[in-house]
Motif scaffolding. Structure first.
Motif, PDB file in Angstrom:
ATOM      1  N   PRO A 143       3.778  -0.745  13.041  1.00 41.61           N
ATOM      2  CA  PRO A 143       3.133  -1.324  11.868  1.00 41.61           C
ATOM      3  C   PRO A 143       3.678  -0.721  10.579  1.00 41.61           C
ATOM      4  O   PRO A 143       4.013   0.469  10.541  1.00 41.61           O
ATOM      5  N   VAL A 144       3.766  -1.556   9.540  1.00 41.19           N
ATOM      6  CA  VAL A 144       4.257  -1.109   8.230  1.00 41.19           C
ATOM      7  C   VAL A 144       3.236  -1.501   7.169  1.00 41.19           C
ATOM      8  O   VAL A 144       2.811  -2.660   7.102  1.00 41.19           O
ATOM      9  N   MET A 145       2.843  -0.532   6.370  1.00 39.58           N
ATOM     10  CA  MET A 145       1.964  -0.781   5.225  1.00 39.58           C
ATOM     11  C   MET A 145       2.754  -0.571   3.943  1.00 39.58           C
ATOM     12  O   MET A 145       3.546   0.372   3.846  1.00 39.58           O
ATOM     13  N   VAL A 146       2.555  -1.445   2.956  1.00 39.82           N
ATOM     14  CA  VAL A 146       3.251  -1.340   1.681  1.00 39.82           C
ATOM     15  C   VAL A 146       2.269  -0.827   0.619  1.00 39.82           C
ATOM     16  O   VAL A 146       1.137  -1.311   0.523  1.00 39.82           O
ATOM     17  N   ASN A 147       2.702   0.134  -0.167  1.00 38.79           N
ATOM     18  CA  ASN A 147       1.797   0.766  -1.134  1.00 38.79           C
ATOM     19  C   ASN A 147       1.649  -0.074  -2.404  1.00 38.79           C
ATOM     20  O   ASN A 147       2.156   0.289  -3.472  1.00 38.79           O
ATOM     21  N   HIS A 148       0.918  -1.184  -2.298  1.00 41.96           N
ATOM     22  CA  HIS A 148       0.464  -1.907  -3.484  1.00 41.96           C
ATOM     23  C   HIS A 148      -0.882  -1.288  -3.866  1.00 41.96           C
ATOM     24  O   HIS A 148      -1.939  -1.694  -3.380  1.00 41.96           O
ATOM     25  N   GLU A 149      -0.809  -0.310  -4.733  1.00 40.29           N
ATOM     26  CA  GLU A 149      -1.910   0.631  -4.942  1.00 40.29           C
ATOM     27  C   GLU A 149      -3.207   0.012  -5.422  1.00 40.29           C
ATOM     28  O   GLU A 149      -4.301   0.518  -5.119  1.00 40.29           O
ATOM     29  N   ARG A 150      -3.144  -1.095  -6.177  1.00 38.12           N
ATOM     30  CA  ARG A 150      -4.369  -1.661  -6.720  1.00 38.12           C
ATOM     31  C   ARG A 150      -5.288  -2.229  -5.650  1.00 38.12           C
ATOM     32  O   ARG A 150      -6.493  -2.340  -5.854  1.00 38.12           O
ATOM     33  N   VAL A 205       4.448   3.311   9.462  1.00 33.22           N
ATOM     34  CA  VAL A 205       5.347   3.526   8.323  1.00 33.22           C
ATOM     35  C   VAL A 205       4.635   3.061   7.068  1.00 33.22           C
ATOM     36  O   VAL A 205       4.060   1.966   7.032  1.00 33.22           O
ATOM     37  N   ILE A 206       4.632   3.905   6.041  1.00 32.81           N
ATOM     38  CA  ILE A 206       4.118   3.526   4.724  1.00 32.81           C
ATOM     39  C   ILE A 206       5.325   3.392   3.805  1.00 32.81           C
ATOM     40  O   ILE A 206       6.057   4.365   3.578  1.00 32.81           O
ATOM     41  N   LEU A 207       5.523   2.196   3.280  1.00 31.75           N
ATOM     42  CA  LEU A 207       6.699   1.871   2.475  1.00 31.75           C
ATOM     43  C   LEU A 207       6.296   1.638   1.030  1.00 31.75           C
ATOM     44  O   LEU A 207       5.345   0.901   0.763  1.00 31.75           O
ATOM     45  N   GLU A 208       7.033   2.252   0.117  1.00 31.06           N
ATOM     46  CA  GLU A 208       6.775   1.985  -1.300  1.00 31.06           C
ATOM     47  C   GLU A 208       7.124   0.537  -1.634  1.00 31.06           C
ATOM     48  O   GLU A 208       8.001  -0.065  -1.027  1.00 31.06           O
ATOM     49  N   LYS A 209       6.435   0.004  -2.632  1.00 32.21           N
ATOM     50  CA  LYS A 209       6.742  -1.356  -3.101  1.00 32.21           C
ATOM     51  C   LYS A 209       7.995  -1.312  -3.971  1.00 32.21           C
ATOM     52  O   LYS A 209       8.339  -0.250  -4.502  1.00 32.21           O
TER      53      LYS A 209
END
Length: 339
Positions: free
Chosen positions: A135-142, A109-113
């Protein structure tokens, strides 16, 4: 090579339409970044906003006639079992939609911040993810941007870190208790990026803030503050926000004993200690011409590639859920002192 299927929940700005902003480095939305990666097949999307969904479908069916759209995530999951689920809805819906995504049993899962409106909701997501083994990844783009990666790798070259100062200026209120229900305040919406990138650069959590410079508007909403932290890497970490500016600006200034890094939206500058051409017997900071700053940061494309590499088993997630929850806890420590 194996292809991974992906679906998007939320076809608004970050999910789709920012991909048409000609001033932004592209890809700038989940849709465009997924389409660009040859290892991913984007097969469906869901959105309760029929207009957004119709625009997405019109665009996507030019590329894939078999793509499907749904008015709810539940309906989508009844028809698809994707490898990747992107949750790109508004903050107030993160908890509900992320729990549904986890229950659908994707491989990632890719979750927006930010993770959620508060740490209690974030912990619910973390518990569900752990119990389901998703697993979950959070889109902290920097974290995925080449300029910030360059800055992180360069920090050892500027000596011992003396100070870090982050500045975030916008026209959006920083905090007001009446906005907690939908998360429409800058401390949560934008501040998560600042806390995350400073923590990432220092490899340290930011805790126990001292708050100064609080300014409130006529409606008692916070419009200015500075948060001060001390870490084992740097004794002076400051994060300043303003919500009464008529422009948007985001930047971090890192001062070492032998150099400096200044990085933010649209710039990355590196300096090193050299014999001064201004004062005899002194040293000054001058531009480090040996550092080659990338013309494009690849921030969104690199995030999606990290997801592919993770599913391939050759990389860890570079923006894991537990880091993003720590960011949220730091923001709550600040918020509690602004109330």
């Amino acid at each position: 090579m194996e292809k991974y299927t992906a679906v998007i929940i939320g076809t608004g700005r970050i999910g789709f339409t920012l991909g048409f902003d000609k001033k932004r480095e592209q890809p700038a939305s989940h849709t465009m970044a997924l389409n660009k990666n040859r290892r991913i097949e984007l097969v469906a999307a869901a959105d309760t906003n029929s207009e957004n969904l119709e625009q997405w479908a019109h665009y996507m069916k030019k590329k894939n006639h078999n793509v499907q759209v749904f008015n709810s995530s539940e309906e989508l999951y009844e028809n698809f079992n994707p490898d990747i689920i992107i949750v790109a809805v508004n903050e107030e819906s993160h908890l509900e939609e992320c729990l549904k995504a986890i229950k659908a049993k994707p491989r990632l899962v890719i979750l927006e911040k930010p993770v959620a409106l508060n740490s209690q909701q974030a912990e619910q997501i973390a518990t569900a993810a752990e119990e389901a083994g998703i697993p979950v990844m959070v889109n902290h783009e920097r974290r995925f941007a080449l300029d910030y990666i360059l800055a992180k790798n360069h920090m050892e070259k500027i000596g011992k870190i003396q100070s870090v100062h982050g500045e975030l200026y916008s026209g959006l209120r920083i905090y007001g208790s009446e906005f907690e229900e939908d998360g429409s305040y800058s401390l949560l919406h934008d501040g998560t990026h600042m806390v995350d990138i400073i923590s990432y650069l220092l490899d340290r959590k930011l805790t126990k803030p001292v708050i100064t410079g609080i300014f409130r508007d006529d409606n008692d909403a916070v419009r200015n503050f500075s948060a001060h932290f001390t870490t084992s890497v740097c004794p002076q970490v400051t994060f300043t926000m303003s919500g009464r500016s008529k422009f948007f600006s985001f930047g971090v200034d890192i001062l070492g004993t032998e150099g400096r890094i200044c990085i933010g939206n649209g710039y990355a500058k590196f300096y090193k200690r050299r014999e001064s051409n201004l004062y005899t017997g002194f040293y000054s900071l001058m531009k480090d011409k040996s550092v080659k700053v990338p013309k494009k940061t690849g921030y969104f494309a690199n995030m999606i590639q990290n997801a592919v590499d993770f599913l391939d088993g050759i990389s860890d997630l570079k923006s894991p859920l537990y880091d993003a929850i720590e960011d949220l806890r730091t923001l709550e420590e600040i918020k509690n002192k602004l109330q």
